[in-house]
Design a protein around this motif. Sequence first.
Motif, PDB file in Angstrom:
ATOM      1  N   ASN A 257       0.805  -1.111   0.109  1.00 55.58           N
ATOM      2  CA  ASN A 257      -0.043   0.100   0.196  1.00 55.58           C
ATOM      3  C   ASN A 257       0.965   1.040  -0.191  1.00 55.58           C
ATOM      4  OD1 ASN A 257      -2.470  -1.485  -0.057  1.00 55.58           O
ATOM      5  ND2 ASN A 257      -2.652  -1.760   2.253  1.00 55.58           N
ATOM      6  N   ILE A 258       1.996   1.240   0.705  1.00 62.33           N
ATOM      7  CA  ILE A 258       2.816   2.297   0.727  1.00 62.33           C
ATOM      8  C   ILE A 258       3.581   2.682  -0.582  1.00 62.33           C
ATOM      9  CG2 ILE A 258       4.826   3.285   2.084  1.00 62.33           C
ATOM     10  CD1 ILE A 258       4.014   2.158   4.476  1.00 62.33           C
ATOM     11  N   ALA A 259       4.003   1.411  -1.311  1.00 62.09           N
ATOM     12  CA  ALA A 259       4.655   1.582  -2.491  1.00 62.09           C
ATOM     13  C   ALA A 259       3.577   2.002  -3.587  1.00 62.09           C
ATOM     14  CB  ALA A 259       5.119   0.199  -2.864  1.00 62.09           C
ATOM     15  N   PHE A 260       2.469   1.705  -3.446  1.00 58.90           N
ATOM     16  CA  PHE A 260       1.255   1.887  -4.453  1.00 58.90           C
ATOM     17  C   PHE A 260       1.226   3.483  -4.231  1.00 58.90           C
ATOM     18  CE2 PHE A 260      -3.321   3.059  -5.172  1.00 58.90           C
ATOM     19  CZ  PHE A 260      -3.231   2.803  -6.534  1.00 58.90           C
TER      20      PHE A 260
ATOM     21  N   GLY B 205      -8.835   1.922  -0.854  1.00 56.95           N
ATOM     22  CA  GLY B 205      -9.535   0.656  -0.141  1.00 56.95           C
ATOM     23  C   GLY B 205     -10.004  -0.028  -1.543  1.00 56.95           C
ATOM     24  N   LEU B 206     -10.274   0.593  -2.670  1.00 57.91           N
ATOM     25  CA  LEU B 206     -10.542  -0.115  -3.964  1.00 57.91           C
ATOM     26  C   LEU B 206      -9.724  -0.346  -4.967  1.00 57.91           C
ATOM     27  CD1 LEU B 206     -14.084   1.710  -4.721  1.00 57.91           C
ATOM     28  CD2 LEU B 206     -13.728  -0.795  -3.938  1.00 57.91           C
TER      29      LEU B 206
ATOM     30  N   THR C 291      -6.634  -1.808   5.845  1.00 55.24           N
ATOM     31  CA  THR C 291      -6.363  -0.429   4.905  1.00 55.24           C
ATOM     32  C   THR C 291      -7.672  -0.113   4.539  1.00 55.24           C
ATOM     33  OG1 THR C 291      -4.087  -1.376   4.370  1.00 55.24           O
ATOM     34  CG2 THR C 291      -5.039   0.322   3.084  1.00 55.24           C
ATOM     35  N   ALA C 292      -8.592  -0.882   3.915  1.00 57.46           N
ATOM     36  CA  ALA C 292     -10.024  -0.375   3.389  1.00 57.46           C
ATOM     37  C   ALA C 292     -10.857   0.176   4.517  1.00 57.46           C
ATOM     38  CB  ALA C 292     -10.771  -1.695   2.797  1.00 57.46           C
ATOM     39  N   LEU C 293     -10.715  -0.274   5.677  1.00 57.48           N
ATOM     40  CA  LEU C 293     -11.458   0.226   6.837  1.00 57.48           C
ATOM     41  C   LEU C 293     -10.913   1.820   7.430  1.00 57.48           C
ATOM     42  CD1 LEU C 293     -12.255  -2.969   8.993  1.00 57.48           C
ATOM     43  CD2 LEU C 293     -13.757  -1.726   7.468  1.00 57.48           C
ATOM     44  N   ILE C 294      -9.712   1.639   7.390  1.00 54.80           N
ATOM     45  CA  ILE C 294      -8.812   2.947   7.770  1.00 54.80           C
ATOM     46  C   ILE C 294      -9.204   3.948   6.810  1.00 54.80           C
ATOM     47  CG2 ILE C 294      -6.669   4.063   8.465  1.00 54.80           C
ATOM     48  CD1 ILE C 294      -6.016   1.276   9.688  1.00 54.80           C
ATOM     49  N   SER C 295      -8.879   3.599   5.536  1.00 52.07           N
ATOM     50  CA  SER C 295      -9.032   4.823   4.571  1.00 52.07           C
ATOM     51  C   SER C 295     -10.319   5.244   4.320  1.00 52.07           C
ATOM     52  CB  SER C 295      -8.557   4.361   3.148  1.00 52.07           C
ATOM     53  OG  SER C 295      -9.217   3.173   2.919  1.00 52.07           O
ATOM     54  N   GLY C 296     -11.381   4.136   4.416  1.00 52.76           N
ATOM     55  CA  GLY C 296     -12.775   4.644   4.549  1.00 52.76           C
ATOM     56  C   GLY C 296     -13.034   5.585   5.572  1.00 52.76           C
ATOM     57  N   GLY C 297     -12.564   5.108   6.673  1.00 61.51           N
ATOM     58  CA  GLY C 297     -12.841   6.235   7.928  1.00 61.51           C
ATOM     59  C   GLY C 297     -12.406   7.643   7.770  1.00 61.51           C
ATOM     60  N   CYS C 298     -11.016   7.522   7.216  1.00 64.74           N
ATOM     61  CA  CYS C 298     -10.406   8.713   6.904  1.00 64.74           C
ATOM     62  C   CYS C 298     -11.053   9.778   5.746  1.00 64.74           C
ATOM     63  CB  CYS C 298      -9.004   8.512   6.669  1.00 64.74           C
ATOM     64  SG  CYS C 298      -7.980   8.134   7.873  1.00 64.74           S
TER      65      CYS C 298
END
Length: 107
Positions: free
Chosen positions: A21-24, A56-57, A89-96
């Motif tokens: 995810n960080i690399a992306f 997330g997607l 990651t999906a949950l954290i990014s969705g919340g943010c």
Amino acid sequence: MSERPEWRDVLVGIGSAFFMNIAFVLLCVVLISIASSISALSYFLPLFAYGIFGIGLSQLLYIVPTVINLKRQQKWGEMKGVIIGAILTALISGGCFYLIYSFFGQQ
């Protein structure tokens, strides 16, 4: 010779998911800077920006092939870890994303 505990493989999988995810995100930032400096590529700026905000997607592009590869190699612990890391990651990014949208959406 004892076998490595599964929880270690799960932790390795979670770490590799977060590393991917960080690399992306770094790749998208580099592509945004390249596209902003070349006017012919400016049409791709929103695509890269949405890739960062919708990680997330967009992580489906690299998580699904990784999970398939780990399943073929029968590395069940790492596969579970990658899936757990992707869900986190999906949950954290969705919340943010929700917090940012609710903050800037109130105009």
